[in-house]
Write an enzyme that holds these catalytic residues in place. Structure first.
Site, PDB file in Angstrom:
ATOM      1  N   LYS A  93       0.839  -1.206   0.000  1.00 27.22           N
ATOM      2  CA  LYS A  93       0.000   0.000   0.000  1.00 27.22           C
ATOM      3  C   LYS A  93       0.876   1.258   0.000  1.00 27.22           C
ATOM      4  CE  LYS A  93      -3.980  -2.235   2.143  1.00 27.22           C
ATOM      5  NZ  LYS A  93      -4.762  -2.550   3.348  1.00 27.22           N
ATOM      6  N   ASP A 150     -11.028   3.415   3.924  1.00 28.62           N
ATOM      7  CA  ASP A 150     -11.350   1.991   3.903  1.00 28.62           C
ATOM      8  C   ASP A 150     -12.857   1.761   3.989  1.00 28.62           C
ATOM      9  OD1 ASP A 150      -9.638  -0.074   3.521  1.00 28.62           O
ATOM     10  OD2 ASP A 150      -9.034  -0.270   5.613  1.00 28.62           O
ATOM     11  N   GLN A 161      -4.795  -0.892   9.447  1.00 33.12           N
ATOM     12  CA  GLN A 161      -4.725  -2.250   8.903  1.00 33.12           C
ATOM     13  C   GLN A 161      -5.319  -3.250   9.903  1.00 33.12           C
ATOM     14  OE1 GLN A 161      -3.775  -2.928   5.811  1.00 33.12           O
ATOM     15  NE2 GLN A 161      -4.023  -5.126   5.997  1.00 33.12           N
TER      16      GLN A 161
HETATM   17  N1  GUN Z   1      -6.934  -6.446   6.200  1.00 37.56           N
HETATM   18  C1  GUN Z   1      -7.149  -7.220   5.124  1.00 37.56           C
HETATM   19  N2  GUN Z   1      -7.724  -6.496   4.140  1.00 37.56           N
HETATM   20  C2  GUN Z   1      -7.878  -5.244   4.619  1.00 37.56           C
HETATM   21  C3  GUN Z   1      -8.402  -4.042   4.079  1.00 37.56           C
HETATM   22  O1  GUN Z   1      -8.889  -3.968   2.951  1.00 37.56           O
HETATM   23  N3  GUN Z   1      -8.369  -2.970   4.903  1.00 37.56           N
HETATM   24  C4  GUN Z   1      -7.881  -3.030   6.157  1.00 37.56           C
HETATM   25  N4  GUN Z   1      -7.900  -1.916   6.897  1.00 37.56           N
HETATM   26  N5  GUN Z   1      -7.387  -4.120   6.688  1.00 37.56           N
HETATM   27  C5  GUN Z   1      -7.371  -5.217   5.921  1.00 37.56           C
END
Ligand code: GUN
Length: 305
Positions: free
Chosen positions: A54, A121, A98
C-alpha cells in the site's frame, strides 16, 4: 471450455495510472497532493506485506505516504490516540488502520476515533450507514474492487443473481450491498447456510470471501458464472520441496478450487493477481476522492461515479 481470466493486476494498474495522472494535475493546479496515513499494529506477516504494498502504490501514484508502525503490545489507548491525532491533522487526507488488530484491542473503538471524512477503507459507522442508505460516500476497497472486476466481464449487472459467501464487515456485507447497488439480486451465505453448493449453483456472480482454502468446488459453480475469489490463504506446498529453513515451502490459494472452477465458470479471478491488486487501487481512488472532498477541490474527470 476454460473460463476467461479476470486480470486484477492489469485492471488495478489502469486505475492506479488514472489516479496518478489526476494527482499530477492536482499538484500542478493546487500545489498539493493527497496524503495517506497507514497504521499497522504488531508483526502479523501478511499485514506487513499488505502495508508495504500500500505504501509503495501510494508513493508510485505521486501521493504522500505516512506509515505508522506500533508494537504488538501497544495499548488500545495508544492506538486510539494515534488515530485521533491523524484524524485531526489537517495535512492528512486518508487514514487506514490495517486489520486485524491484536486481540487486546477493540477494533470498533479504534474505528470510532477515525474521522469519517478520512475513512478511505469505508469501515466507520458513518461510511457503512451511507452505503446502507444508498448515499454517496467512501466504499470499502475490497468489495468495490470485486464490483469493478465483475463489470469488466458484464458492464450491466442488473438482474444477475449474486451470491456472496461470507458475512464479514470488511468484505461480505458491503460486497452484497454494492452488488445490490448494481441492481443484482443478492444472497449472503454463511456458516449456517443450508445446502451451500445448491445456493452457489444458482449464482450468476459468485463472490467467495470465507478465508478457507479451496472450499468452493468446481461442481458448485453455475456454468458460465462470474467467479470472484477474495481468499488469500497460505497452504503448505510439499511438492515445491523444502524451503531455506528445511520446512516445506508454501503457496497462496484462494477460497475457490481454481483448476476445477475454471472448467465451469465463464470468467474467474486468479489468486494472486485477482482481487488483491484491486483493493490497493480502490484505496488510492478513495484517497483521491477524500482529498478532493476535504480540500474543496473538484472531483477529477472520470472519478465522479
Ligand atoms: N486487512 C485485510 N484487508 C484489509 C483491508 O482492505 N483494509 C484493512 N484496513 N485491513 C485489511
Amino acid at each position: 471450455m476454460s473460463a476467461a481470466l479476470i486480470d486484477g493486476e492489469a485492471i488495478g494498474q489502469r486505475i492506479r495510472d488514472e489516479v496518478k495522472a489526476a494527482t499530477a494535475r492536482l499538484e500542478q493546479t493546487k500545489g498539493a497532493a493527497p496524503e495517506l496515513a497507514v497504521v499497522l499494529v504488531g508483526e502479523d506477516p501478511a499485514s506487513q506485506i499488505y502495508v508495504r504494498a500500500k505504501v509503495k502504490n501510494t508513493q508510485d501514484a505521486g501521493m504522500r505516504s505516512h506509515a505508522h508502525r506500533l508494537p504488538a503490545d501497544a495499548t488500545e489507548e495508544e492506538v486510539i490516540a494515534l488515530v485521533a491525532r491523524l484524524s485531526a491533522d489537517p495535512q492528512i487526507d486518508g487514514v487506514l488502520v490495517q486489520l486485524p488488530l491484536p486481540k487486546h484491542i477493540d477494533e470498533a473503538r479504534v474505528l470510532a476515533a477515525l474521522d469519517p471524512a478520512k475513512d478511505v477503507d469505508g469501515l466507520t459507522e458513518a461510511s457503512a450507514g451511507r452505503l446502507l442508505l444508498g448515499k454517496p460516500g467512501l466504499r470499502p476497497c475490497t468489495p468495490a474492487g470485486c464490483v469493478i472486476l465483475a463489470r469488466t466481464v458484464t458492464r450491466d449487472l442488473a438482474g444477475a443473481h449474486c451470491v456472496v459467501i461470507g458475512r464479514s464487515i470488511l468484505v461480505g456485507k458491503p460486497a452484497a450491498l454494492l452488488f445490490l447497488e448494481q441492481n443484482c439480486t443478492i444472497a449472503i451465505a454463511h456458516s449456517r447456510t443450508r445446502d451451500l453448493p445448491a445456493l452457489c449453483r444458482s449464482a450468476d456472480i459468485l463472490v467467495a470471501a470465507v478465508g478457507r482454502p479451496e472450499m468452493i468446488r468446481g461442481a458448485w459453480v453455475k456454468p458460465g458464472a462470474i467467479v470472484i475469489d477474495v481468499g488469500i490463504n497460505r497452504v503448505p506446498a510439499p511438492e515445491l520441496g523444502p524451503g531455506k529453513d528445511g520446512a516445506p515451502k508454501s503457496r497462496i490459494v484462494g477460497d475457490v478450487a481454481f483448476a476445477e472452477a475454471r472448467e465451469i465458470a465463464g470468467a474467474i479471478t486468479p489468486v494472486p493477481r485477482g482481487v488483491g491488486p484491486m483493493t490497493r487501487a480502490c484505496l488510492l481512488r478513495n484517497t483521491l476522492l477524500a482529498a478532493c472532498a476535504r480540500r474543496g477541490w473538484p472531483v477529477p474527470p472520470g472519478f465522479e461515479g
